[in-house]
Design an enzyme around this catalytic site. Structure first.
Site, PDB file in Angstrom:
ATOM      1  N   GLY A  50       0.825  -1.222   0.000  1.00 19.47           N
ATOM      2  CA  GLY A  50       0.000   0.000   0.000  1.00 19.47           C
ATOM      3  C   GLY A  50       0.848   1.256   0.000  1.00 19.47           C
ATOM      4  O   GLY A  50       0.543   2.220   0.703  1.00 19.47           O
ATOM      5  N   ALA A  51       1.895   1.276  -0.838  1.00 19.51           N
ATOM      6  CA  ALA A  51       2.870   2.378  -0.774  1.00 19.51           C
ATOM      7  C   ALA A  51       2.507   3.559  -1.660  1.00 19.51           C
ATOM      8  O   ALA A  51       3.266   4.513  -1.739  1.00 19.51           O
ATOM      9  CB  ALA A  51       4.254   1.849  -1.169  1.00 19.51           C
ATOM     10  N   ASN A  52       1.318   3.501  -2.313  1.00 14.30           N
ATOM     11  CA  ASN A  52       0.991   4.608  -3.219  1.00 14.30           C
ATOM     12  C   ASN A  52       0.235   5.736  -2.530  1.00 14.30           C
ATOM     13  O   ASN A  52      -0.039   6.762  -3.136  1.00 14.30           O
ATOM     14  CB  ASN A  52       0.151   4.092  -4.407  1.00 14.30           C
ATOM     15  CG  ASN A  52      -1.141   3.488  -3.936  1.00 14.30           C
ATOM     16  OD1 ASN A  52      -1.138   2.563  -3.133  1.00 14.30           O
ATOM     17  ND2 ASN A  52      -2.259   4.005  -4.398  1.00 14.30           N
ATOM     18  N   SER A  53      -0.087   5.557  -1.236  1.00 14.07           N
ATOM     19  CA  SER A  53      -0.953   6.536  -0.581  1.00 14.07           C
ATOM     20  C   SER A  53      -0.583   6.667   0.899  1.00 14.07           C
ATOM     21  O   SER A  53      -0.006   5.744   1.480  1.00 14.07           O
ATOM     22  CB  SER A  53      -2.402   6.025  -0.735  1.00 14.07           C
ATOM     23  OG  SER A  53      -3.275   6.656   0.139  1.00 14.07           O
ATOM     24  N   GLY A  54      -0.909   7.819   1.480  1.00 15.53           N
ATOM     25  CA  GLY A  54      -0.830   8.007   2.931  1.00 15.53           C
ATOM     26  C   GLY A  54       0.497   7.649   3.564  1.00 15.53           C
ATOM     27  O   GLY A  54       1.571   8.076   3.131  1.00 15.53           O
ATOM     28  N   LEU A  55       0.408   6.817   4.612  1.00 10.06           N
ATOM     29  CA  LEU A  55       1.610   6.456   5.391  1.00 10.06           C
ATOM     30  C   LEU A  55       2.609   5.666   4.555  1.00 10.06           C
ATOM     31  O   LEU A  55       3.823   5.853   4.683  1.00 10.06           O
ATOM     32  CB  LEU A  55       1.185   5.603   6.593  1.00 10.06           C
ATOM     33  CG  LEU A  55       0.390   6.348   7.662  1.00 10.06           C
ATOM     34  CD1 LEU A  55      -0.321   5.367   8.571  1.00 10.06           C
ATOM     35  CD2 LEU A  55       1.307   7.248   8.458  1.00 10.06           C
ATOM     36  N   TYR A 221     -12.747  -3.728  12.104  1.00 11.19           N
ATOM     37  CA  TYR A 221     -11.443  -3.074  11.890  1.00 11.19           C
ATOM     38  C   TYR A 221     -10.563  -3.320  13.121  1.00 11.19           C
ATOM     39  O   TYR A 221      -9.406  -3.737  13.005  1.00 11.19           O
ATOM     40  CB  TYR A 221     -11.633  -1.567  11.670  1.00 11.19           C
ATOM     41  CG  TYR A 221     -10.313  -0.826  11.509  1.00 11.19           C
ATOM     42  CD1 TYR A 221      -9.554  -0.946  10.335  1.00 11.19           C
ATOM     43  CD2 TYR A 221      -9.809  -0.011  12.525  1.00 11.19           C
ATOM     44  CE1 TYR A 221      -8.341  -0.285  10.190  1.00 11.19           C
ATOM     45  CE2 TYR A 221      -8.599   0.658  12.386  1.00 11.19           C
ATOM     46  CZ  TYR A 221      -7.867   0.518  11.214  1.00 11.19           C
ATOM     47  OH  TYR A 221      -6.660   1.178  11.072  1.00 11.19           O
TER      48      TYR A 221
END
Ligand code: NAD
Length: 340
Positions: A50-55, A221
């Site tokens: 998930g490296a394309n956004s946010g953290l 969650y």
């Protein structure tokens, strides 16, 4: 006199609210690595989900700046390529890429970025991704399990798992297990798991891990984030003596795209934006603990611990229950089909 008292009371109330909110969100972490650390990650390969956004994006930017070869494991290749292009442009504008004096392949010593497709909601995709990793990558020094989905409506993954448990826990469980050999061969190596303080509200209900009997998006969650911590502790136990460490963290409350499934009424949106701008961390601030666990010599050899704001923190007993952690591990093996 009455007006002055009212103003003083309002000011005191405002101050108390500000302090309470800051305490809840956590202190704003300072940027961990200055320009003197350039090259700290040179020669290291880091995989970030998930490296394309946010953290994930902020973590990738910083580790790239430190000279790492960063692999972005992302669901949507087009979006990931776009984010990678932006990151390269930002680096070159900052004078940290292209030919230069630093030790990395980039000019200013920065590392390189690679995009690979990975959908954690599909065990088939996780397996294909890992096969490609094992064929193409001679080493893996750091794995950062960062991707996550938050409070979505009831949905199932390709394999029929409840989406939050499936992506946040099971997808990463399979990914980590399939990459363990490569991590061991590259030791000393590290695994970093991004959880959340909201784990406190989660329960592992073994009778209904797929939430088919009842679904509450917040509890699910929290359950997935509790599972992240139990997984970390059990994995740390299994990795003793291998020189592969695994630690887990909460980033604080951070202004990212994570809340995409939360509906904020149109009229309340400006207020929400103002509050998040004032109180939430920026992605770079929120990413500091991931960057710390991935790169700092201070945590060399440290394993099985929980961190926030680059410091170790205590866990509630429910997150330290070794028998639950072991049972969750065994059931997860069956669910993802790796039971030998
Ligand atoms: N933002 C916060 O306040 C906060 C607080 C506590 C924990 N976290 C955790 O931080 C992590 C990063 O979240 P963020 O805040 O940067 O949010 P984000 O939405 O900006 O980033 C999440 C990333 O995960 C990816 N992702 C989602 N589903 C995926 C799938 N099926 N396969 C592959 N990738 C997938 C998204 O594409 C995105 O790149 C998450 O694990 C989240 O639970 C965030």
């Amino acid at each position: 006199m009455a007006v002055a008292t009212a103003v003083a009371l309002l000011a005191a109330l405002g101050g108390a609210l500000w302090l309470a909110a800051r305490r809840f969100v956590g202190p704003r972490a300072q940027r961990l690595h200055g320009s003197g650390d350039a090259g700290l990650m040179h020669g290291k390969t880091v995989l970030i989900t998930g490296a394309n956004s946010g953290l994930g994006r902020a973590t990738a930017a910083e580790l790239l700046r430190l000279g790492a070869r960063v692999i972005m494991g992302c669901r949507d290749r087009a979006r990931a390529e776009e984010a990678a292009g932006q990151l390269r442009r930002e680096l070159s504008q900052a004078g940290e890429s292209g030919p230069g004096p630093g030790p990395g392949p980039g000019p200013g010593g920065a590392g390189e970025l690679v995009v690979k497709e990975l959908d954690l909601a599909s065990l088939r995709s996780v397996r294909a991704f890992c096969q490609e990793m094992l064929q193409e990558e001679p080493r893996l020094d750091v794995l950062i399990n960062n991707a996550g989905i938050f409070q979505c409506p009831y949905m199932k993954t390709e394999d029929g798992f409840e989406m939050q448990f499936g992506v946040n826990h099971l997808g990463h469980f399979l990914l980590t297990n399939l990459l363990l050999g490569l991590l061991k061969n590259s030791a000393p190596s590290r695994i970093v798991v991004v959880s959340s303080k909201l784990y406190k509200y989660g329960e592992i209900n073994f009778e209904d891990l797929n939430s088919e009997q009842s679904y509450n998006k917040s509890s699910c969650y929290s359950r997935s984030k509790l599972a992240n911590i139990l997984f970390t502790r059990e994995l740390a136990r299994r990795l003793e003596g291998t020189n592969v460490t695994v630690n887990v963290l909460h980033p604080g409350i951070v202004r990212t795209n994570l809340g995409r499934h939360i509906h904020v009424p149109l009229l309340a949106k400006p207020l929400f934006d103002l509050v998040s701008w004032a109180f939430f961390k920026t992605p770079l601030e929120g990413a500091q603990t991931s960057i710390y666990l991935a790169s700092s010599p201070e945590v060399e050899g440290v394993s099985g611990r929980y961190f926030g704001d680059c410091k170790e923190e205590e866990l509630l007993p429910k997150a330290m229950d070794d028998s639950v952690a072991r049972k969750l591990w065994d059931i997860s093996e069956v669910m993802v089909g790796i039971l030998k």
